[in-house]
Design a protein around this motif. Structure first.
Motif, PDB file in Angstrom:
ATOM      1  N   GLN A   7     -18.009  34.607  50.130  1.00  0.00           N
ATOM      2  CA  GLN A   7     -18.903  33.488  49.845  1.00  0.00           C
ATOM      3  C   GLN A   7     -19.545  32.994  51.131  1.00  0.00           C
ATOM      4  N   LEU A   8     -20.728  32.468  50.983  1.00  0.00           N
ATOM      5  CA  LEU A   8     -21.433  31.823  52.086  1.00  0.00           C
ATOM      6  C   LEU A   8     -20.502  30.823  52.756  1.00  0.00           C
ATOM      7  N   ALA A   9     -20.541  30.754  54.107  1.00  0.00           N
ATOM      8  CA  ALA A   9     -19.638  29.862  54.825  1.00  0.00           C
ATOM      9  C   ALA A   9     -20.314  29.315  56.083  1.00  0.00           C
ATOM     10  N   TYR A  10     -19.906  28.123  56.469  1.00  0.00           N
ATOM     11  CA  TYR A  10     -20.451  27.444  57.646  1.00  0.00           C
ATOM     12  C   TYR A  10     -19.556  27.702  58.856  1.00  0.00           C
ATOM     13  N   ILE A  11     -20.132  28.217  59.925  1.00  0.00           N
ATOM     14  CA  ILE A  11     -19.430  28.610  61.167  1.00  0.00           C
ATOM     15  C   ILE A  11     -18.014  29.131  60.869  1.00  0.00           C
ATOM     16  N   PRO A  12     -17.902  30.286  60.175  1.00  0.00           N
ATOM     17  CA  PRO A  12     -16.616  30.765  59.664  1.00  0.00           C
ATOM     18  C   PRO A  12     -15.607  31.186  60.738  1.00  0.00           C
ATOM     19  N   TRP A  13     -14.415  31.519  60.265  1.00  0.00           N
ATOM     20  CA  TRP A  13     -13.307  31.907  61.132  1.00  0.00           C
ATOM     21  C   TRP A  13     -13.403  33.392  61.496  1.00  0.00           C
ATOM     22  N   ASN A  37     -14.426  21.111  48.720  1.00  0.00           N
ATOM     23  CA  ASN A  37     -13.387  21.357  49.726  1.00  0.00           C
ATOM     24  C   ASN A  37     -13.259  22.834  50.112  1.00  0.00           C
ATOM     25  N   SER A  38     -14.320  23.595  49.923  1.00  0.00           N
ATOM     26  CA  SER A  38     -14.335  24.985  50.379  1.00  0.00           C
ATOM     27  C   SER A  38     -14.863  25.024  51.814  1.00  0.00           C
ATOM     28  N   VAL A  39     -14.909  26.229  52.395  1.00  0.00           N
ATOM     29  CA  VAL A  39     -15.455  26.361  53.751  1.00  0.00           C
ATOM     30  C   VAL A  39     -16.946  26.673  53.717  1.00  0.00           C
ATOM     31  N   ALA A  40     -17.555  26.540  52.556  1.00  0.00           N
ATOM     32  CA  ALA A  40     -18.999  26.760  52.473  1.00  0.00           C
ATOM     33  C   ALA A  40     -19.748  25.796  53.378  1.00  0.00           C
ATOM     34  N   ASN A  41     -19.224  24.585  53.527  1.00  0.00           N
ATOM     35  CA  ASN A  41     -19.930  23.572  54.314  1.00  0.00           C
ATOM     36  C   ASN A  41     -19.075  22.928  55.406  1.00  0.00           C
ATOM     37  N   ARG A  42     -17.951  23.571  55.767  1.00  0.00           N
ATOM     38  CA  ARG A  42     -17.117  22.969  56.806  1.00  0.00           C
ATOM     39  C   ARG A  42     -16.237  24.020  57.469  1.00  0.00           C
ATOM     40  N   GLN A  49      -6.572  17.304  70.775  1.00  0.00           N
ATOM     41  CA  GLN A  49      -5.530  16.887  69.844  1.00  0.00           C
ATOM     42  C   GLN A  49      -5.105  18.006  68.887  1.00  0.00           C
ATOM     43  N   GLY A  50      -5.793  19.125  68.939  1.00  0.00           N
ATOM     44  CA  GLY A  50      -5.489  20.242  68.046  1.00  0.00           C
ATOM     45  C   GLY A  50      -6.762  20.802  67.448  1.00  0.00           C
ATOM     46  N   SER A  51      -7.273  20.156  66.414  1.00  0.00           N
ATOM     47  CA  SER A  51      -8.514  20.620  65.791  1.00  0.00           C
ATOM     48  C   SER A  51      -9.163  19.479  65.039  1.00  0.00           C
ATOM     49  N   CYS A  52     -10.420  19.668  64.681  1.00  0.00           N
ATOM     50  CA  CYS A  52     -11.116  18.715  63.813  1.00  0.00           C
ATOM     51  C   CYS A  52     -12.103  19.480  62.945  1.00  0.00           C
ATOM     52  N   TRP A  53     -12.399  18.922  61.798  1.00  0.00           N
ATOM     53  CA  TRP A  53     -13.355  19.534  60.870  1.00  0.00           C
ATOM     54  C   TRP A  53     -14.773  19.117  61.230  1.00  0.00           C
ATOM     55  N   LEU A  54     -15.691  20.068  61.189  1.00  0.00           N
ATOM     56  CA  LEU A  54     -17.119  19.776  61.190  1.00  0.00           C
ATOM     57  C   LEU A  54     -17.614  20.045  59.776  1.00  0.00           C
ATOM     58  N   THR A  55     -18.068  19.000  59.109  1.00  0.00           N
ATOM     59  CA  THR A  55     -18.454  19.097  57.703  1.00  0.00           C
ATOM     60  C   THR A  55     -19.916  18.730  57.520  1.00  0.00           C
ATOM     61  N   VAL A  56     -20.648  19.580  56.827  1.00  0.00           N
ATOM     62  CA  VAL A  56     -22.039  19.287  56.477  1.00  0.00           C
ATOM     63  C   VAL A  56     -22.026  18.505  55.166  1.00  0.00           C
ATOM     64  N   PRO A  57     -22.459  17.242  55.143  1.00  0.00           N
ATOM     65  CA  PRO A  57     -22.465  16.468  53.896  1.00  0.00           C
ATOM     66  C   PRO A  57     -23.525  17.012  52.936  1.00  0.00           C
ATOM     67  N   LEU A  58     -23.203  16.968  51.658  1.00  0.00           N
ATOM     68  CA  LEU A  58     -24.059  17.587  50.652  1.00  0.00           C
ATOM     69  C   LEU A  58     -24.383  16.634  49.507  1.00  0.00           C
ATOM     70  N   LEU A  88     -19.484  19.760  69.667  1.00  0.00           N
ATOM     71  CA  LEU A  88     -19.483  21.044  70.375  1.00  0.00           C
ATOM     72  C   LEU A  88     -19.626  20.826  71.877  1.00  0.00           C
ATOM     73  N   LYS A  89     -20.546  19.959  72.269  1.00  0.00           N
ATOM     74  CA  LYS A  89     -20.741  19.687  73.706  1.00  0.00           C
ATOM     75  C   LYS A  89     -19.488  19.074  74.326  1.00  0.00           C
ATOM     76  N   THR A  90     -18.913  18.123  73.639  1.00  0.00           N
ATOM     77  CA  THR A  90     -17.756  17.406  74.180  1.00  0.00           C
ATOM     78  C   THR A  90     -16.553  18.326  74.383  1.00  0.00           C
ATOM     79  N   HIS A  91     -16.279  19.162  73.388  1.00  0.00           N
ATOM     80  CA  HIS A  91     -15.044  19.938  73.416  1.00  0.00           C
ATOM     81  C   HIS A  91     -15.179  21.321  74.041  1.00  0.00           C
TER      82      HIS A  91
END
Length: 234
Positions: A7-13, A37-42, A49-58, A88-91
């Motif tokens: 499936q289409l995905a945003y900046i995938p793994w 809650n799929s990875v299509a948009n996040r 601190q570990g990780s954070c989600w980047l989510t495109v609101p829809l 992205l710039k910060t981290h």
């Protein structure tokens, strides 16, 4: 002909791109229903601190059950583009190869986007090129597929002339192996073994967006994400 479908995905793994790399053709499944809650948009990026989600609101309110992925619109009343670029710039400012790719992403987040599919397609095309993956892509929305679930997958494989289908590991739970065998299509289950690599911050965190690998390792990224992985027989 080795065919994979995702499936289409945003900046995938990383596993997403390894599956494409070992295929002769990759089909982007973009005509099916968008799932919340799929990875299509996040997806996740590395932070101190570990990780954070980047989510495109829809714009999905009241439309679930009748909303194909390639029709999903972005909710541009929220400053998500500024937030994603700032994260992205910060981290990744200190990542060895961030500066090389920063102009593309700065431009991406400065452009107006109305459809999620247009955004992900442009980013994905760039990432495939940056990784050195030359596998051609087809989009299911342009193939007039029929069927659901495993029947849909089988029909897409037949349309593409597949002799081997590269499935995710959960395909074991729903694919009808005998139906594929009847069509002369072998199934290879892609059990991706996540590699460990140097990240900007200590204490390795797996399952980040491929951006994490690319910004840290640049031209070595494809070798690192492909190391010690099983591939289908040719």
């Amino acid at each position: 002909m080795i065919v994979s479908i995702n499936q289409l995905a945003y900046i995938p793994w990383l596993g997403f791109y390894h599956r494409i790399a070992i295929s002769d053709l990759h089909i982007v499944l973009d005509h099916v229903q968008f799932e919340k809650n799929s990875v299509a948009n996040r997806n996740k990026i590395r932070t101190p601190q570990g990780s954070c989600w980047l989510t495109v609101p829809l714009k999905t309110k009241g439309r679930f059950g009748d909303l194909a992925i390639n029709d999903v619109e972005t909710a541009n009343d929220q400053p998500w583009q500024k937030k994603h670029w700032q994260n992205l710039k910060t981290h990744y400012a200190k990542a060895p190869f961030f500066a090389e790719h920063a102009p593309f992403f700065e431009a991406i987040y400065a452009k107006p986007w109305n459809k999620l599919s247009d955004l992900t397609r442009e980013i994905n095309d760039y990432l495939l090129h940056a990784l050195g993956i030359r596998t051609p892509l087809r989009y299911s929305s342009q193939m007039n597929p029929c069927g659901k679930k495993d029947e849909l997958v089988l029909n897409l494989c037949k349309d593409a002339g597949a002799t081997t289908y590269v499935s995710g590991p959960f395909g074991r739970d729903y694919l009808n192996a005998s139906a594929f065998a009847k069509e002369g299509i072998a199934i290879f289950f892609h059990d991706y073994k996540h590699p460990q690599y140097t990240q900007v911050f200590p204490n390795f965190e797996p399952f980040m967006s491929v951006l994490d690998l690319l910004f840290n390792h640049g031209p070595e990224s494809l070798r690192l994400l492909s190391a010690n992985q099983e591939t289908p027989a040719t």
